[in-house]
Design a protein around this motif. Sequence first.
Motif, PDB file in Angstrom:
ATOM      1  N   THR A 130     -13.118  40.313 -21.384  1.00 35.89           N
ATOM      2  CA  THR A 130     -11.705  39.661 -20.922  1.00 35.89           C
ATOM      3  C   THR A 130     -10.621  39.644 -21.888  1.00 35.89           C
ATOM      4  O   THR A 130     -10.973  39.156 -23.315  1.00 35.89           O
ATOM      5  N   ILE A 131      -8.866  40.512 -21.617  1.00 35.06           N
ATOM      6  CA  ILE A 131      -8.403  39.788 -23.405  1.00 35.06           C
ATOM      7  C   ILE A 131      -7.574  38.629 -22.784  1.00 35.06           C
ATOM      8  O   ILE A 131      -7.798  37.630 -23.692  1.00 35.06           O
ATOM      9  N   THR A 132      -8.650  37.256 -21.771  1.00 38.22           N
ATOM     10  CA  THR A 132      -7.861  36.279 -21.869  1.00 38.22           C
ATOM     11  C   THR A 132      -9.465  35.594 -22.545  1.00 38.22           C
ATOM     12  O   THR A 132      -9.132  34.516 -23.478  1.00 38.22           O
ATOM     13  N   HIS A 135      -8.083  36.015 -26.330  1.00 32.39           N
ATOM     14  CA  HIS A 135      -7.181  35.119 -27.006  1.00 32.39           C
ATOM     15  C   HIS A 135      -7.928  33.816 -26.801  1.00 32.39           C
ATOM     16  O   HIS A 135      -7.014  33.302 -28.093  1.00 32.39           O
ATOM     17  N   HIS A 155       3.132  36.881 -23.462  1.00 32.88           N
ATOM     18  CA  HIS A 155       2.665  36.499 -22.325  1.00 32.88           C
ATOM     19  C   HIS A 155       1.648  35.002 -22.252  1.00 32.88           C
ATOM     20  O   HIS A 155       0.986  34.092 -22.666  1.00 32.88           O
ATOM     21  N   THR A 157      -1.462  33.937 -21.171  1.00 28.04           N
ATOM     22  CA  THR A 157      -2.617  34.102 -22.003  1.00 28.04           C
ATOM     23  C   THR A 157      -2.259  33.884 -23.332  1.00 28.04           C
ATOM     24  O   THR A 157      -4.203  33.265 -24.177  1.00 28.04           O
ATOM     25  N   ASP A 200       2.852  40.314 -27.862  1.00 32.65           N
ATOM     26  CA  ASP A 200       3.273  41.238 -27.025  1.00 32.65           C
ATOM     27  C   ASP A 200       3.376  42.705 -27.815  1.00 32.65           C
ATOM     28  O   ASP A 200       4.834  42.678 -28.327  1.00 32.65           O
ATOM     29  N   SER A 204       4.888  43.188 -19.975  1.00 29.89           N
ATOM     30  CA  SER A 204       4.146  43.288 -18.600  1.00 29.89           C
ATOM     31  C   SER A 204       5.474  42.621 -18.030  1.00 29.89           C
ATOM     32  O   SER A 204       5.051  42.685 -16.412  1.00 29.89           O
ATOM     33  N   ASP A 229      -0.729  41.894 -28.731  1.00 32.05           N
ATOM     34  CA  ASP A 229      -1.623  42.282 -27.105  1.00 32.05           C
ATOM     35  C   ASP A 229      -0.980  43.132 -26.400  1.00 32.05           C
ATOM     36  O   ASP A 229      -0.088  42.941 -26.402  1.00 32.05           O
ATOM     37  N   ALA A 231      -2.064  44.910 -23.842  1.00 35.01           N
ATOM     38  CA  ALA A 231      -2.532  45.161 -22.379  1.00 35.01           C
ATOM     39  C   ALA A 231      -2.279  46.170 -21.885  1.00 35.01           C
ATOM     40  O   ALA A 231      -2.280  47.381 -21.216  1.00 35.01           O
ATOM     41  N   HIS A 232      -0.836  46.633 -21.534  1.00 39.93           N
ATOM     42  CA  HIS A 232      -0.401  47.401 -20.326  1.00 39.93           C
ATOM     43  C   HIS A 232       0.446  49.035 -21.527  1.00 39.93           C
ATOM     44  O   HIS A 232       0.927  50.107 -20.843  1.00 39.93           O
ATOM     45  N   SER A 273      -8.611  47.229 -18.156  1.00 43.55           N
ATOM     46  CA  SER A 273      -8.831  46.684 -16.556  1.00 43.55           C
ATOM     47  C   SER A 273      -7.432  46.644 -16.253  1.00 43.55           C
ATOM     48  O   SER A 273      -7.543  47.428 -15.011  1.00 43.55           O
ATOM     49  N   LYS A 274      -6.536  47.205 -17.194  1.00 41.43           N
ATOM     50  CA  LYS A 274      -5.669  48.549 -16.607  1.00 41.43           C
ATOM     51  C   LYS A 274      -5.332  49.691 -16.466  1.00 41.43           C
ATOM     52  O   LYS A 274      -5.615  50.700 -15.502  1.00 41.43           O
TER      53      LYS A 274
HETATM   54  C1  LIG Z   1       0.139  41.418 -21.583  1.00 42.09           C
HETATM   55  C2  LIG Z   1      -1.283  40.322 -21.232  1.00 42.09           C
HETATM   56  N1  LIG Z   1      -2.109  40.072 -21.436  1.00 42.09           N
HETATM   57  C3  LIG Z   1      -3.754  39.342 -21.249  1.00 42.09           C
HETATM   58  C4  LIG Z   1      -3.536  39.491 -19.559  1.00 42.09           C
HETATM   59  C5  LIG Z   1      -4.849  39.262 -19.144  1.00 42.09           C
HETATM   60  O1  LIG Z   1      -6.227  40.314 -19.166  1.00 42.09           O
HETATM   61  P1  LIG Z   1      -7.372  40.033 -18.738  1.00 42.09           P
HETATM   62  O2  LIG Z   1      -7.028  40.161 -17.356  1.00 42.09           O
HETATM   63  O3  LIG Z   1      -8.114  41.344 -19.594  1.00 42.09           O
HETATM   64  O4  LIG Z   1      -8.355  38.682 -19.196  1.00 42.09           O
HETATM   65  C6  LIG Z   1      -2.893  40.177 -19.009  1.00 42.09           C
HETATM   66  C7  LIG Z   1      -2.960  40.364 -17.554  1.00 42.09           C
HETATM   67  O5  LIG Z   1      -1.762  40.982 -17.010  1.00 42.09           O
HETATM   68  C8  LIG Z   1      -1.219  40.737 -19.458  1.00 42.09           C
HETATM   69  O6  LIG Z   1      -0.348  41.249 -18.725  1.00 42.09           O
END
Ligand SMILES: Cc1ncc(COP(=O)(O)O)c(C=O)c1O
Length: 433
Positions: A130-132, A135, A155, A157, A200, A204, A229, A231-232, A273-274
């Motif tokens: 995961t991204i968490t 980070h 974000h 995380t 970011d 998000s 990051d 993610a989106h 995961s998105k």
């Molecule tokens: C910008 C951003 N970073 C990280 C995460 C967390 O990602 P992960 O579920 O892969 O840990 C999210 C989840 O919504 C997010 O929106």
Amino acid sequence: MSPSELGILTTSGRRAGVAPARKPWIEHWLETCRDLTALSGTHPMMDAVIDEVDGRMIRVGDQWLADFASCNYLGFDLDPEIIAAVPDYLEAWGTHPSWSRLLGSPVLYEQIEQRLTALLGAEDALVLPTITHIHMSVIPLLAASGTIFLDARAHKTIYDGCQVARARGAAVRRFRFEDPDHLDELLSAEADPTRLVCMDGVNSMTGNAPDLVAFAEVTRRHGALLYVDDAHGFGVIGERSPDEPSPYGVRGNSIVRHFGESYDGIVLVGGFSKAYSSLLAFIACSTEVKRLLKVAAPPYLYSGPSPVASLATTLAGFDANERRGDALRAHLHRLCERVLTALARLGVATPNRSGLPIIEIPLRDHDRIDRVGRFLFERGVYVTLAAYPLVPKDEVGFRVQLTAANTDGEVDRLIDSLEELAVAGELRPVGDR
Ligand SMILES: Cc1ncc(COP(=O)(O)O)c(C=O)c1O
């Protein structure tokens, strides 16, 4: 107040009194989260149990709703070709290898990292669950005992990763959201030679991308490393092309390529995961940094791996993205334009300037969140409620996320409901703050 009045455990582990009282830190958090606790305890759109899905329609109890809270932007979670790819991988690998990556990784990881590196046009890439995880482990390594410059609206995380870094000796300074000049000022005033900028990509909450070209210029000029990051953005925005079918660009290869930037001085983090509907995340970095992470990042050393089904859907997702991704993104962009055009016609405010599929809609009065959420639920529209303290009080509202699996009929239903809310004066008008 005595320990027994506070309900504190004695050193022997037994409660030092008969009256059961909550501990002060619980009281503190319950008070801070009072609005959210009240909502999540009773609201049908919070902490919901989803009983069934049918395309992008979901059933909660007896109510069928159009789902506008999914981050499966490309609709790969429902894609028949991707679903059909999974059984062969399970047959070959079982459901879950269970080695940490340091112990051993199925060859699928190498295939994913090679395809990802080629798609992004990066030097190298490493995938972790995961991204968490990334980070929390990579930010402290890159920051060491230097200084982190943190986007004030990064974000949660990323913030948490910076907290771990701080506990290990890094300093953390915050720069104003979307303000490269403020970052420039802070970097100019900083003598510490180890500088990491964390922010970011596509945000998000606002759905907008930062001016990456400006941020990259500032960080490079000050000899800092930029950690982004996206993610989106990954899977949604990509490199620009003269024959792109939508302003998202093509290939969905994320923010660095979208802005025509190089990876020089930039570390890109993203997740599957998105847009790719799979439990997996990546860091695109130099081979040198990757080598370091393979011996120093705890999730590589100690964490369990992603399930095989997620490795399978990632690989099948690459194929689908290559063949059909741009058409899916064009459809997604058209749906977003429909919603944004309706909001403009209704004179309703949204921070979204990008046309990307995250559309935040603030309320005129934050106290109305419960009522507005119930109204949307009754109309069969499922959204993400943004309640205090998840967002500041003046940003309380709801977030609409669209995916390529949403239909025009579902968007019609959403727009009709937004219109009713706007006419009732529940949504914040443009220009009203
Ligand atoms: C910008 C951003 N970073 C990280 C995460 C967390 O990602 P992960 O579920 O892969 O840990 C999210 C989840 O919504 C997010 O929106």
